[in-house]
Design a protein around this motif. Sequence first.
Motif, PDB file in Angstrom:
ATOM      1  N   ARG A 178      14.576  35.705  19.468  1.00  5.72           N
ATOM      2  CA  ARG A 178      15.077  37.026  19.093  1.00  5.72           C
ATOM      3  C   ARG A 178      15.381  37.034  17.609  1.00  5.72           C
ATOM      4  O   ARG A 178      15.440  38.074  16.984  1.00  5.72           O
ATOM      5  CB  ARG A 178      16.363  37.340  19.879  1.00  5.72           C
TER       6      ARG A 178
ATOM      7  N   PHE B 234       9.562  21.314  35.143  1.00  4.42           N
ATOM      8  CA  PHE B 234      10.742  20.906  34.360  1.00  4.42           C
ATOM      9  C   PHE B 234      12.076  21.404  34.930  1.00  4.42           C
ATOM     10  O   PHE B 234      13.095  21.337  34.254  1.00  4.42           O
ATOM     11  CB  PHE B 234      10.629  21.391  32.893  1.00  4.42           C
TER      12      PHE B 234
ATOM     13  N   GLY C 115      17.338  27.939  22.833  1.00  4.22           N
ATOM     14  CA  GLY C 115      18.467  27.268  23.482  1.00  4.22           C
ATOM     15  C   GLY C 115      18.147  25.800  23.722  1.00  4.22           C
ATOM     16  O   GLY C 115      17.182  25.256  23.153  1.00  4.22           O
ATOM     17  N   ASN C 116      18.936  25.172  24.587  1.00  2.00           N
ATOM     18  CA  ASN C 116      18.767  23.726  24.831  1.00  2.00           C
ATOM     19  C   ASN C 116      17.353  23.380  25.277  1.00  2.00           C
ATOM     20  O   ASN C 116      16.741  22.434  24.763  1.00  2.00           O
ATOM     21  CB  ASN C 116      19.760  23.270  25.908  1.00  2.00           C
TER      22      ASN C 116
HETATM   23  N1  LIG Z   1      19.834  23.246  30.298  1.00  2.00           N
HETATM   24  C1  LIG Z   1      19.139  22.437  31.100  1.00  2.00           C
HETATM   25  O1  LIG Z   1      19.362  21.205  31.108  1.00  2.00           O
HETATM   26  C2  LIG Z   1      18.081  23.013  32.004  1.00  2.00           C
HETATM   27  C3  LIG Z   1      17.320  22.144  32.814  1.00  2.00           C
HETATM   28  C4  LIG Z   1      16.271  22.654  33.583  1.00  2.00           C
HETATM   29  C5  LIG Z   1      16.023  24.023  33.572  1.00  2.00           C
HETATM   30  N2  LIG Z   1      16.802  24.849  32.805  1.00  2.00           N
HETATM   31  C6  LIG Z   1      16.495  26.283  32.783  1.00  2.00           C
HETATM   32  O2  LIG Z   1      16.006  26.578  31.483  1.00  2.00           O
HETATM   33  C7  LIG Z   1      16.333  27.908  31.111  1.00  2.00           C
HETATM   34  C8  LIG Z   1      17.003  27.880  29.744  1.00  2.00           C
HETATM   35  O3  LIG Z   1      18.172  27.109  29.829  1.00  2.00           O
HETATM   36  P1  LIG Z   1      18.952  26.643  28.505  1.00  2.00           P
HETATM   37  O4  LIG Z   1      19.981  25.676  28.949  1.00  2.00           O
HETATM   38  O5  LIG Z   1      18.004  26.275  27.441  1.00  2.00           O
HETATM   39  O6  LIG Z   1      19.686  28.024  28.096  1.00  2.00           O
HETATM   40  P2  LIG Z   1      20.392  28.387  26.734  1.00  2.00           P
HETATM   41  O7  LIG Z   1      20.729  27.150  25.977  1.00  2.00           O
HETATM   42  O8  LIG Z   1      21.486  29.327  27.097  1.00  2.00           O
HETATM   43  O9  LIG Z   1      19.248  29.166  25.921  1.00  2.00           O
HETATM   44  C9  LIG Z   1      18.686  30.334  26.379  1.00  2.00           C
HETATM   45  C10 LIG Z   1      17.888  30.963  25.231  1.00  2.00           C
HETATM   46  O10 LIG Z   1      17.159  32.053  25.759  1.00  2.00           O
HETATM   47  C11 LIG Z   1      16.971  33.033  24.754  1.00  2.00           C
HETATM   48  N3  LIG Z   1      17.266  34.343  25.379  1.00  2.00           N
HETATM   49  C12 LIG Z   1      16.388  35.369  25.486  1.00  2.00           C
HETATM   50  N4  LIG Z   1      16.915  36.394  26.136  1.00  2.00           N
HETATM   51  C13 LIG Z   1      18.180  36.024  26.464  1.00  2.00           C
HETATM   52  C14 LIG Z   1      19.226  36.678  27.155  1.00  2.00           C
HETATM   53  N5  LIG Z   1      19.100  37.924  27.656  1.00  2.00           N
HETATM   54  N6  LIG Z   1      20.408  36.025  27.300  1.00  2.00           N
HETATM   55  C15 LIG Z   1      20.555  34.762  26.809  1.00  2.00           C
HETATM   56  N7  LIG Z   1      19.561  34.087  26.162  1.00  2.00           N
HETATM   57  C16 LIG Z   1      18.388  34.718  25.988  1.00  2.00           C
HETATM   58  C17 LIG Z   1      17.879  32.691  23.591  1.00  2.00           C
HETATM   59  O11 LIG Z   1      17.057  32.224  22.511  1.00  2.00           O
HETATM   60  P3  LIG Z   1      16.860  33.108  21.167  1.00  2.00           P
HETATM   61  O12 LIG Z   1      18.246  33.471  20.727  1.00  2.00           O
HETATM   62  O13 LIG Z   1      16.144  32.214  20.254  1.00  2.00           O
HETATM   63  O14 LIG Z   1      16.059  34.319  21.540  1.00  2.00           O
HETATM   64  C18 LIG Z   1      18.748  31.548  24.132  1.00  2.00           C
HETATM   65  O15 LIG Z   1      19.048  30.596  23.144  1.00  2.00           O
HETATM   66  C19 LIG Z   1      17.227  28.453  32.229  1.00  2.00           C
HETATM   67  O16 LIG Z   1      16.452  29.286  33.055  1.00  2.00           O
HETATM   68  C20 LIG Z   1      17.684  27.203  32.977  1.00  2.00           C
HETATM   69  O17 LIG Z   1      17.910  27.451  34.345  1.00  2.00           O
HETATM   70  C21 LIG Z   1      17.813  24.381  32.027  1.00  2.00           C
END
Ligand SMILES: NC(=O)c1ccc[n+]([C@@H]2O[C@H](COP(=O)([O-])OP(=O)(O)OC[C@H]3O[C@@H](n4cnc5c(N)ncnc54)[C@H](OP(=O)(O)O)[C@@H]3O)[C@@H](O)[C@H]2O)c1
Length: 218
Positions: free
Chosen positions: A32, A128, A9-10
């Motif tokens: 995954r 982070f 993800g992001n």
């Molecule tokens: N977005 C931000 O700016 C930011 C900033 C600071 C902290 N965070 C934290 O970083 C974490 C990730 O955020 P993100 O924005 O990167 O999320 P995202 O874009 O929704 O990506 C999450 C990734 O997690 C993997 N995944 C594994 N199990 C999953 C499930 N049951 N449901 C959904 N995704 C699952 C997937 O990758 P695969 O498909 O490759 O397995 C998915 O692409 C979160 O805990 C968030 O609170 C985010």
Amino acid sequence: MTISVLGTGNMGKALVKQAAAYTGGRVLWGSRNPGEAAELARSFGLADQVEVVTYEEALQADIIIPAFPAAAILDWALTHQEKIKHKIIVDISNPFNEDFSGFTTQWGESSAERLQSILPESKVIGAFKNTFFKVFENPVFEDQKSDVLVTGDDEEAVSQFIEIFKPLPFRFIHAGKLANNRTIERFTLLELELAVRYGTYPYISLQLFGIKEAVPAS
Ligand SMILES: NC(=O)c1ccc[n+]([C@@H]2O[C@H](COP(=O)([O-])OP(=O)(O)OC[C@H]3O[C@@H](n4cnc5c(N)ncnc54)[C@H](OP(=O)(O)O)[C@@H]3O)[C@@H](O)[C@H]2O)c1
């Protein structure tokens, strides 16, 4: 030292680019769907620097960063408790509720502490959490690096994490115990509100004034 980033993800994309460029360690990228992750790694020019693996294979790393939604991290931790014993687990999660109006944690708890309680024999590090994904593309704003607050109850693990990640273009600040994530995680939601109000979303992070050294002398 092997580092694994789990998730494409992001945050997963942002962190794997930084880990590959700056840590000097072996970098595993778990997904995954490893086929799609391999395609992404190629498109980022990282095919030679990053090994794309399954989530299971990613558990072999010394430092593991599950870049999942907060609830998915807890499920993952419960499933793999035994295999990730003694490892450094970097918790980047903010436990926002579905409409981003609040948290799934109560006052007086944080997702980092929740994770540590599920993984009593692993070393959970918070990091982070205040850094929105867009900031990784340019962590320097008006000549000042973005701050990353690093927390943990195992001092050695905090120092090890800072030592390995300090080549990244961020300023890493030792921010004390995991319990400080009760504040850190809640502050991220305020950042989000401010970024929307000031029209910078999703480019927002912390820059603290007055601290010269990233790691305190004592
Ligand atoms: N977005 C931000 O700016 C930011 C900033 C600071 C902290 N965070 C934290 O970083 C974490 C990730 O955020 P993100 O924005 O990167 O999320 P995202 O874009 O929704 O990506 C999450 C990734 O997690 C993997 N995944 C594994 N199990 C999953 C499930 N049951 N449901 C959904 N995704 C699952 C997937 O990758 P695969 O498909 O490759 O397995 C998915 O692409 C979160 O805990 C968030 O609170 C985010």
